[in-house]
Design a protein around this motif. Structure first.
Motif, PDB file in Angstrom:
ATOM      1  N   UNK A 246      -1.280  93.332  22.308  1.00 19.47           N
ATOM      2  CA  UNK A 246      -2.995  92.227  21.659  1.00 19.47           C
ATOM      3  C   UNK A 246      -4.005  93.630  21.889  1.00 19.47           C
ATOM      4  N   UNK A 247      -2.935  94.341  23.018  1.00 16.52           N
ATOM      5  CA  UNK A 247      -3.902  95.419  23.136  1.00 16.52           C
ATOM      6  C   UNK A 247      -5.188  96.638  21.764  1.00 16.52           C
ATOM      7  N   UNK A 248      -4.671  96.859  20.712  1.00 15.99           N
ATOM      8  CA  UNK A 248      -5.127  97.072  19.492  1.00 15.99           C
ATOM      9  C   UNK A 248      -5.507  96.214  18.350  1.00 15.99           C
ATOM     10  N   UNK A 249      -6.456  96.684  19.006  1.00 12.31           N
ATOM     11  CA  UNK A 249      -7.900  95.645  17.472  1.00 12.31           C
ATOM     12  C   UNK A 249      -8.100  97.000  16.554  1.00 12.31           C
ATOM     13  N   UNK A 250      -9.475  96.417  15.080  1.00 10.48           N
ATOM     14  CA  UNK A 250      -9.786  97.313  14.807  1.00 10.48           C
ATOM     15  C   UNK A 250      -8.698  97.748  13.890  1.00 10.48           C
ATOM     16  N   UNK A 251      -9.934  99.150  13.518  1.00  5.68           N
ATOM     17  CA  UNK A 251      -8.580 100.130  12.585  1.00  5.68           C
ATOM     18  C   UNK A 251      -6.678 100.136  13.388  1.00  5.68           C
ATOM     19  N   UNK A 252      -6.815 100.451  15.046  1.00  7.17           N
ATOM     20  CA  UNK A 252      -5.703 100.717  15.141  1.00  7.17           C
ATOM     21  C   UNK A 252      -4.469  99.808  14.523  1.00  7.17           C
ATOM     22  N   UNK A 253      -4.876  98.391  15.349  1.00  2.83           N
ATOM     23  CA  UNK A 253      -3.984  96.905  14.382  1.00  2.83           C
ATOM     24  C   UNK A 253      -3.989  97.247  12.628  1.00  2.83           C
TER      25      UNK A 253
END
Length: 264
Positions: A246-253
């Motif tokens: 859940x710490x990954x967002x945007x392009x990282x997700x």
């Protein structure tokens, strides 16, 4: 009837993150390039192990099959079919697996429905296993149905408003010899986690109906302990994997989801 109840503490899933994940999955699917039956990611990498065998990409009726590693051909015994793909209404997929074992032929069918990707409100999931063969085959099959009220889950998990009249997550498991009804209700924990209470009611069916009370009298304590231990194990697995995700967002997700598609 047998009754079970156990509460576990889970790391929370932020609603905004969940909705961004749904959006990222739809974006990734819609950005796939189609060359004949082959699928490519937006950066040009070939999506291995999956081909479009029928229909137009993401249109109702589109059917995708995994590729056999031995001969490189689509697996006729497995398919994922698009039933609906509309971000503002419904996304629905059906996965079918056939087992042509002459002694015990079987077919499993799973259907996932989401209303809707633009504003996730409800999820339905069903899984059915049908078996053939001898007279004992009917005892190998069954059906699972789950309903998740997304609009009710997060308010309940935060302790806001009145308690819902129905559990945000509920389901049934139906077998020739038993039927189980399950409800899952989240509550806030003082440290910000979710305290999730799972309740199950099991009723015997057919000739097992009078046997269930006897079985619970003999093995009831062991059955309740096994129920609690299974949920505790699932909670540990959840807490071990979720926080980093859940710490990954945007392009990282998006990259994480694309990497999952590329994994063997």
């Amino acid at each position: 009837m047998a009754r079970f109840e156990h509460t576990v503490t889970l790391a929370p899933v932020p609603r905004r993150w969940f909705e961004s994940c749904v959006t990222a999955l739809h974006d990734l699917a819609e950005d796939l390039g189609v060359e004949g039956a082959c699928l490519r990611l937006p950066d040009g990498r070939l999506l291995p192990g999956l081909v479009l065998s029928e229909g137009r990409h993401l249109r109702p009726g589109a059917r995708y099959r995994p590729v056999n590693e031995e001969d490189g051909r689509p697996d006729a015994g497995q398919a994922v079919t698009v039933l609906a793909w509309d971000r503002h209404r419904e996304t629905a997929l059906e996965a079918v697996t056939l087992d042509d074992d002459p002694a015990h032929p079987a077919q499993s069918t799973c259907v996932l429905r989401l209303v809707s990707a633009a504003r996730p409100r409800e999820v339905w999931f069903s899984a059915t296993l049908r078996t053939g063969g001898d007279t004992r085959a009917k005892y190998l099959g069954g059906t699972v149905r789950l309903h998740l009220d997304l609009g009710g889950w997060w308010p309940a998990a935060a302790g806001r408003g009145r308690r819902p009249l129905t559990a945000p997550l509920s389901g049934t498991l139906t077998h020739a010899l038993a039927r189980a009804t399950v409800t899952v209700v989240p509550r806030p924990d003082p440290d910000g986690h979710w305290r999730v209470t799972v309740k199950a009611r099991v009723k015997g069916r057919s000739f097992a109906r009078p046997l269930l009370p006897v079985a619970m009298a003999v093995m009831g304590r062991r059955a309740h302990r096994a129920f609690a231990e299974a949920l505790d194990d699932a909670a540990r697995e959840w807490d071990g994997r979720l926080p980093a995700l859940v710490r990954k967002e945007g392009e990282e997700l998006r990259a994480e989801l694309a990497g999952a598609l590329l994994a063997p």
